[in-house]
Motif scaffolding. Structure first.
Motif, PDB file in Angstrom:
ATOM      1  N   ASP A 114       0.826  -1.210   0.000  1.00  6.60           N
ATOM      2  CA  ASP A 114       0.000   0.000   0.000  1.00  6.60           C
ATOM      3  C   ASP A 114       0.855   1.254   0.000  1.00  6.60           C
ATOM      4  OD1 ASP A 114      -3.227  -0.568   1.068  1.00  6.60           O
ATOM      5  OD2 ASP A 114      -1.821  -2.194   0.847  1.00  6.60           O
ATOM      6  N   GLU A 115       1.959   1.234   0.722  1.00  8.27           N
ATOM      7  CA  GLU A 115       2.855   2.385   0.743  1.00  8.27           C
ATOM      8  C   GLU A 115       3.436   2.637  -0.646  1.00  8.27           C
ATOM      9  OE1 GLU A 115       5.459   5.505   2.006  1.00  8.27           O
ATOM     10  OE2 GLU A 115       3.607   4.685   2.842  1.00  8.27           O
ATOM     11  N   LEU A 116       3.829   1.585  -1.329  1.00 12.03           N
ATOM     12  CA  LEU A 116       4.464   1.737  -2.638  1.00 12.03           C
ATOM     13  C   LEU A 116       3.470   2.134  -3.726  1.00 12.03           C
ATOM     14  CD1 LEU A 116       6.924   1.361  -4.549  1.00 12.03           C
ATOM     15  CD2 LEU A 116       6.192  -1.031  -4.811  1.00 12.03           C
ATOM     16  N   VAL A 117       2.329   1.465  -3.759  1.00 11.72           N
ATOM     17  CA  VAL A 117       1.410   1.604  -4.884  1.00 11.72           C
ATOM     18  C   VAL A 117       0.365   2.694  -4.663  1.00 11.72           C
ATOM     19  CG1 VAL A 117      -0.181   0.349  -6.404  1.00 11.72           C
ATOM     20  CG2 VAL A 117       1.804  -0.820  -5.449  1.00 11.72           C
ATOM     21  N   GLY A 118       0.043   2.979  -3.407  1.00  8.45           N
ATOM     22  CA  GLY A 118      -0.938   4.010  -3.125  1.00  8.45           C
ATOM     23  C   GLY A 118      -2.248   3.486  -2.591  1.00  8.45           C
ATOM     24  N   GLY A 119      -2.204   2.384  -1.841  1.00 12.64           N
ATOM     25  CA  GLY A 119      -3.393   1.860  -1.200  1.00 12.64           C
ATOM     26  C   GLY A 119      -3.743   2.614   0.060  1.00 12.64           C
ATOM     27  N   VAL A 120      -4.775   2.156   0.737  1.00 17.03           N
ATOM     28  CA  VAL A 120      -5.298   2.905   1.882  1.00 17.03           C
ATOM     29  C   VAL A 120      -4.793   2.386   3.230  1.00 17.03           C
ATOM     30  CG1 VAL A 120      -7.376   3.556   0.635  1.00 17.03           C
ATOM     31  CG2 VAL A 120      -7.393   1.458   1.996  1.00 17.03           C
ATOM     32  N   LEU A 121      -3.971   1.329   3.213  1.00 19.56           N
ATOM     33  CA  LEU A 121      -3.531   0.744   4.478  1.00 19.56           C
ATOM     34  C   LEU A 121      -2.019   0.799   4.649  1.00 19.56           C
ATOM     35  CD1 LEU A 121      -5.867  -2.400   4.798  1.00 19.56           C
ATOM     36  CD2 LEU A 121      -6.222  -0.077   5.633  1.00 19.56           C
ATOM     37  N   SER A 122      -1.430   1.885   4.232  1.00 22.98           N
ATOM     38  CA  SER A 122       0.017   2.051   4.409  1.00 22.98           C
ATOM     39  C   SER A 122       0.361   2.305   5.866  1.00 22.98           C
ATOM     40  CB  SER A 122       0.512   3.227   3.566  1.00 22.98           C
ATOM     41  OG  SER A 122       1.837   3.575   3.937  1.00 22.98           O
TER      42      SER A 122
ATOM     43  N   ASN B 241      -4.668  -2.543  -0.977  1.00 26.92           N
ATOM     44  CA  ASN B 241      -6.003  -2.397  -0.386  1.00 26.92           C
ATOM     45  C   ASN B 241      -6.640  -1.059  -0.718  1.00 26.92           C
ATOM     46  OD1 ASN B 241      -6.241  -4.788   1.785  1.00 26.92           O
ATOM     47  ND2 ASN B 241      -4.125  -4.088   1.640  1.00 26.92           N
ATOM     48  N   PHE B 242      -7.928  -1.136  -1.069  1.00 26.52           N
ATOM     49  CA  PHE B 242      -8.728   0.066  -1.282  1.00 26.52           C
ATOM     50  C   PHE B 242     -10.066  -0.116  -0.566  1.00 26.52           C
ATOM     51  CE2 PHE B 242      -5.901  -0.079  -4.972  1.00 26.52           C
ATOM     52  CZ  PHE B 242      -5.363   1.196  -4.936  1.00 26.52           C
ATOM     53  N   GLY B 243     -10.869   0.933  -0.578  1.00 24.88           N
ATOM     54  CA  GLY B 243     -12.211   0.867  -0.011  1.00 24.88           C
ATOM     55  C   GLY B 243     -13.176   0.233  -1.002  1.00 24.88           C
ATOM     56  N   PRO B 244     -14.425   0.711  -1.039  1.00 25.67           N
ATOM     57  CA  PRO B 244     -15.391   0.175  -2.001  1.00 25.67           C
ATOM     58  C   PRO B 244     -14.854   0.248  -3.429  1.00 25.67           C
ATOM     59  CG  PRO B 244     -16.483   1.580  -0.396  1.00 25.67           C
ATOM     60  CD  PRO B 244     -15.015   1.739  -0.160  1.00 25.67           C
ATOM     61  N   ARG B 245     -15.336  -0.645  -4.278  1.00 29.68           N
ATOM     62  CA  ARG B 245     -14.798  -0.736  -5.650  1.00 29.68           C
ATOM     63  C   ARG B 245     -14.843   0.601  -6.364  1.00 29.68           C
ATOM     64  NH1 ARG B 245     -12.562  -0.290  -9.419  1.00 29.68           N
ATOM     65  NH2 ARG B 245     -12.293  -1.628 -11.262  1.00 29.68           N
ATOM     66  N   ASP B 246     -15.895   1.375  -6.171  1.00 30.92           N
ATOM     67  CA  ASP B 246     -15.992   2.643  -6.891  1.00 30.92           C
ATOM     68  C   ASP B 246     -15.072   3.727  -6.331  1.00 30.92           C
ATOM     69  OD1 ASP B 246     -17.300   3.297  -4.556  1.00 30.92           O
ATOM     70  OD2 ASP B 246     -19.256   3.637  -5.467  1.00 30.92           O
ATOM     71  N   SER B 247     -14.352   3.413  -5.244  1.00 32.55           N
ATOM     72  CA  SER B 247     -13.402   4.378  -4.683  1.00 32.55           C
ATOM     73  C   SER B 247     -11.991   4.191  -5.232  1.00 32.55           C
ATOM     74  CB  SER B 247     -13.368   4.264  -3.152  1.00 32.55           C
ATOM     75  OG  SER B 247     -12.701   3.073  -2.747  1.00 32.55           O
ATOM     76  N   VAL B 248     -11.761   3.125  -5.979  1.00 34.89           N
ATOM     77  CA  VAL B 248     -10.426   2.855  -6.514  1.00 34.89           C
ATOM     78  C   VAL B 248     -10.100   3.884  -7.604  1.00 34.89           C
ATOM     79  CG1 VAL B 248      -8.959   1.159  -7.659  1.00 34.89           C
ATOM     80  CG2 VAL B 248     -10.702   0.397  -6.033  1.00 34.89           C
ATOM     81  N   PRO B 249      -8.943   4.515  -7.548  1.00 34.64           N
ATOM     82  CA  PRO B 249      -8.599   5.525  -8.561  1.00 34.64           C
ATOM     83  C   PRO B 249      -8.693   4.969  -9.983  1.00 34.64           C
ATOM     84  CG  PRO B 249      -7.043   5.619  -6.735  1.00 34.64           C
ATOM     85  CD  PRO B 249      -7.906   4.405  -6.505  1.00 34.64           C
ATOM     86  N   GLU B 250      -9.117   5.817 -10.914  1.00 37.28           N
ATOM     87  CA  GLU B 250      -9.335   5.401 -12.295  1.00 37.28           C
ATOM     88  C   GLU B 250      -8.065   4.863 -12.955  1.00 37.28           C
ATOM     89  OE1 GLU B 250     -11.061   8.492 -14.583  1.00 37.28           O
ATOM     90  OE2 GLU B 250     -12.923   8.597 -13.392  1.00 37.28           O
TER      91      GLU B 250
END
Length: 407
Positions: A247-255, A282-291
């Motif tokens: 998450d830290e590297l890629v930009g997820g929500v659980l860094s 890790n991300f939140g709901p599917r529609d919250s994942v960056p485009e």
């Protein structure tokens, strides 16, 4: 018993005075720390705002002249942390209570985060119904939503503040002390997709006489373990689940931030580190994942959690990062590679099974670690009992060689 109450007496003096009086009525000593900057306190505090500012190498007059609210909050938070830390070390503090809006919530919780885990901490806040992570961090601060703004006393605010004060009384005066058995303590990291491994390893270590503390690798969990290592609470680490680095590297929500994997190495305590859940971001709901990730492979874990498979390139970079962290360790360190899968979703037949990406991760780790890091490779998945017992036994071996194993 003594409770420190942290608040801005220039704006919340009436409410803080009410909390003080409820505490005193229950026989608790109270020490009020004023962190208000712009006005004069509504009553005389035990530690004045000038002393709090001085504890942060600043002056109250300077903060007033600057009229910069952001700077004032930061400085007074630093000063309040120094004040309460000194009081705790001197045995003059058994619990900390705060109340206020966003400003004093920031200041008071900064002070509370400076106290060890286990010291009662309670913050009555208008911010407690939203995202509390910036205030709580990786500590055991309890937050109570004020419901109405903390602006004057009324039938609602009196009840909420009194409840908070009485809760603090209960925490600091309870005679039923928690029994603490002095045993060497192992910190273990876990995610849902590495749970079987951790359960087997924990049972093995506890059968050998260790106490274990399992941390959910959700960012704050990893930071909490790192903090407890720094505080000397944890004697050894079984870092099964290093997913926070994905998450830290890629930009997820659980860094857990860039310092994850540093504490055990700096402390020189035994550690066995694996690659659990490095197959996912890790991300939140599917529609919250960056485009920008729309073309990637996803697994909807539940309506609130969406997992994204790491690519071969990302896995190679993760391997380099983990190797660099382990090479900096000053104590006994092993790297354990589960060659048949790093999570429940990364085994044959499951959605994230990707031998090419796993190979990129493992090859980067093999190339990157120094000779001082022992490498354990197993033809097993991370959740196989064989792998779990192998890594637990290796940590037990290190602990015994270091002289910190159970008698």
């Amino acid at each position: 018993m003594s409770v420190v109450v942290v608040g801005t007496l220039d704006t919340k003096g009436e409410e803080i005075g009410f909390a003080r009086d409820v505490l005193r009525a229950q026989g608790v000593d109270v020490h009020v720390v004023d962190v208000g900057v712009m006005g004069e306190p509504e009553f005389e505090p035990d530690t004045g705002a000038d002393a709090v500012a001085a504890a942060a190498d600043a002056s109250l007059d300077g903060l007033r002249d600057a009229a910069d609210r952001g700077e004032a909050v930061e400085v007074m938070g630093e000063g309040a942390a120094a004040v309460v830390s000194r009081m705790y070390e001197a045995g003059e503090l058994d619990g900390a209570l705060g109340l206020g809006g966003s400003g004093n919530t920031s200041i008071a919780t900064a002070a509370m985060r400076a106290l060890p885990v286990g010291v009662p901490k309670l913050m009555v806040s208008t911010m407690a119904s939203g995202d509390t992570e910036p205030y709580v961090g990786a500590t055991d601060i309890a937050m109570l939503y004020s419901v109405a703004d903390i602006e004057g006393l009324n039938q609602l605010s009196r009840q909420v503040i009194a409840n908070a004060a009485l809760a603090m009384v209960g925490m600091v005066t309870n005679d039923s002390a928690v029994e603490v058995e002095e045993r060497p303590t192992i910190g273990i990291t876990m995610f849902g997709v590495t749970t079987p491994c951790v359960q087997t390893a924990r049972e093995y270590l506890e059968s050998r006489g260790y106490e274990t503390i399992v941390f959910h690798a959700t960012g704050t969990g990893g930071r909490a373990m790192e903090n407890l290592v720094e505080e000397g609470v944890i004697d050894g680490v079984l870092d099964v689940t290093t997913t926070e680095w994905a998450d830290e590297l890629v930009g997820g929500v659980l860094s857990a931030g860039p310092d994850r994997l540093d504490a055990a190495g700096k402390a020189g305590i035994p550690q066995v580190v694996s690659t659990g859940a490095l197959d996912m971001v890790n991300f939140g709901p599917r529609d919250s994942v960056p485009e920008r990730f729309d073309e990637r492979l996803f697994h909807v874990h539940n309506p609130q959690v969406t997992l994204m498979r790491t690519t071969s390139a990302e896995c190679a970079e993760l391997g380099e990062i983990v190797a660099e962290k382990l090479n900096a360790a000053t104590g006994p360190t092993a790297l354990a590679l589960p060659l048949d899968g790093v999570s429940m979703l990364d085994v044959a037949g499951e959605r994230f099974h990707d031998p090419e990406a796993d190979a990129a991760l493992f090859d980067a780790l093999r190339r990157g670690v120094s000779d001082d890091v022992e490498v354990i490779e197993a033809d097993a998945a991370v959740n196989d009992d064989e792998f779990a017992r192998t890594i637990a036994a290796k940590l037990d071996e290190y602990m015994r060689e270091a002289g910190v194993a159970p008698e």
